[in-house]
Design an enzyme around this catalytic site. Sequence first.
Site, PDB file in Angstrom:
ATOM      1  N   THR A 181      21.470  71.287  40.745  1.00 46.58           N
ATOM      2  CA  THR A 181      22.954  70.944  40.533  1.00 46.58           C
ATOM      3  C   THR A 181      22.824  69.576  39.735  1.00 46.58           C
ATOM      4  OG1 THR A 181      23.985  70.455  42.132  1.00 46.58           O
ATOM      5  CG2 THR A 181      23.732  72.591  41.806  1.00 46.58           C
ATOM      6  N   HIS A 236      30.205  57.149  52.941  1.00 43.55           N
ATOM      7  CA  HIS A 236      29.443  58.176  52.832  1.00 43.55           C
ATOM      8  C   HIS A 236      28.719  58.797  52.843  1.00 43.55           C
ATOM      9  CE1 HIS A 236      25.375  56.390  54.752  1.00 43.55           C
ATOM     10  NE2 HIS A 236      24.866  57.849  54.633  1.00 43.55           N
ATOM     11  N   TYR A 287      12.790  58.513  56.862  1.00 45.26           N
ATOM     12  CA  TYR A 287      13.330  58.006  55.846  1.00 45.26           C
ATOM     13  C   TYR A 287      11.584  56.162  56.270  1.00 45.26           C
ATOM     14  CZ  TYR A 287      16.318  54.828  58.675  1.00 45.26           C
ATOM     15  OH  TYR A 287      17.329  54.014  59.829  1.00 45.26           O
ATOM     16  N   THR A 344      16.882  43.549  54.904  1.00 43.61           N
ATOM     17  CA  THR A 344      17.355  42.829  55.035  1.00 43.61           C
ATOM     18  C   THR A 344      16.010  41.457  54.772  1.00 43.61           C
ATOM     19  OG1 THR A 344      16.983  41.931  57.034  1.00 43.61           O
ATOM     20  CG2 THR A 344      18.742  43.300  56.724  1.00 43.61           C
TER      21      THR A 344
END
Length: 478
Positions: free
Chosen positions: A49, A145, A211, A267
């Site tokens: 999609t 989110h 991750y 950071t």
Amino acid sequence: MGATYFEERIPSNNSALSSTDERRLSKHIHDNVHGNIYLDPLSLKFVDTEQFQRLRDLKQLGLTYLVYPGAVHSRFEHSLGVYWLAGEAINRLKTFQGRELDIDHFDTQTVKIAGLLHDLGHGPFSHMFEREFLPRVLPGLDWSHEEMSLKMIDYVVDEHNIDIDPESLKKVKELIVASENGASKSFKEKLFLYDIVANGRNGIDVDKFDYLVRDSRACGLGCNFQFQRVFEAMRVIDDEICYRAKEYLTIHKLFATRADLHRTVYTHAKVKAIELMFVDAITNANDTLDISSHIHEPGQYWKLDDTIFKTIETSSDQNLKESRDLLLRIRRRDLYQFCNEFAVPKENMEYFKNVTPQDIVCSQSSSHPTLREEDIAVSNVKIDLTRGRNNPFKSVSFFKDYDSSEKFNIKDELVSNLLPTSYQDRIVRVYSKKPHLVEAVSEAFENFQMKTYGMKTQVHATPEKKKRKQLRSYSLGV
């Protein structure tokens, strides 16, 4: 390493992950982290999609690639990776405890789909969009989110007529927000399933497994954490995923690796300088491009991605000139100048309030040019082990061996005296937006520390060479 009892029980990867029939009906994708990934037919309906394909245009680490050139991987491959690891996790539990836990196809499917779609609602440029940009343009807004992911899932199902039953859809959405405070768990059985994708209990989940490895590899850094060992050492006791006690230090490496990536990559001082500039740019551009108006409706939201940078950069609209100039400075490496930083003293952590440009301006010396708030940028960095100022191991349960049915917690001091006794860092960094003000901003920053803590908490003064370099560049008109 010597073989363990559990390793002798592990079947081959093929039999553990899926059957031959399932793979025959699946689409094969080769991932640079996990190797071959197989998408089942229902998952493929979501992947094919435009809303899911949008994730290709969202860099996993936002603007970090401007400091670490290899960090150009996207939310797309991360989502595929989490899908695969979620499937591997539940299939391992099913192989060895499937009958005991009554793990069925519904459980397997919903966990895998949750892993696939957990980041569908992510905004442009990683977390910067919701943590830095939205609070600036829409102060007080309660938006995440994760919640947008739920709206996007409903939108995709309706828009593309995806045949998924309501109970499965409900479970998928609950699994995605399981780590959120107050998240509902309407399914009161098999609560261990909520530990797999977004673990609200202790933060050990397959999202991090993917991750940590993927980001480390992309940035050219080593990764000491081995998620495979966690998979081999987990079992469910009392409806909770627990871990073999001998893997205590492996779990610690998960938390330590995450904290290290936050400090050295996410950071990084230069990364934050670029992010601060980009936030200023899109904040200035918001009235013209109406960026923030897209966040309420999924039909508009999915059109937002990282191409905002190029849209501003190539626009000829005079209303975007200020934003365009900031992006040009980023391109030409004329960044906000890092002046200095300090770590908040441990005894002051509990009542710490974010430092603002106004705090620095109010601490300036009269011997320098007058500073204004718009001359200064401040970054308040928070790094922890997933549980704020608390020890995450207090929420991790272990077991002795595979014949044991008793779970327990382990105190750090029983394992090693080298483990941390503090679980959070707060770092304050200050930047000068104009090169010739580096010295004035640096001195005001030092004055602020003296006024607040009675001492200079920074490691060292801003180097004189840095101050002179910026003054020389300004006088030459560079």
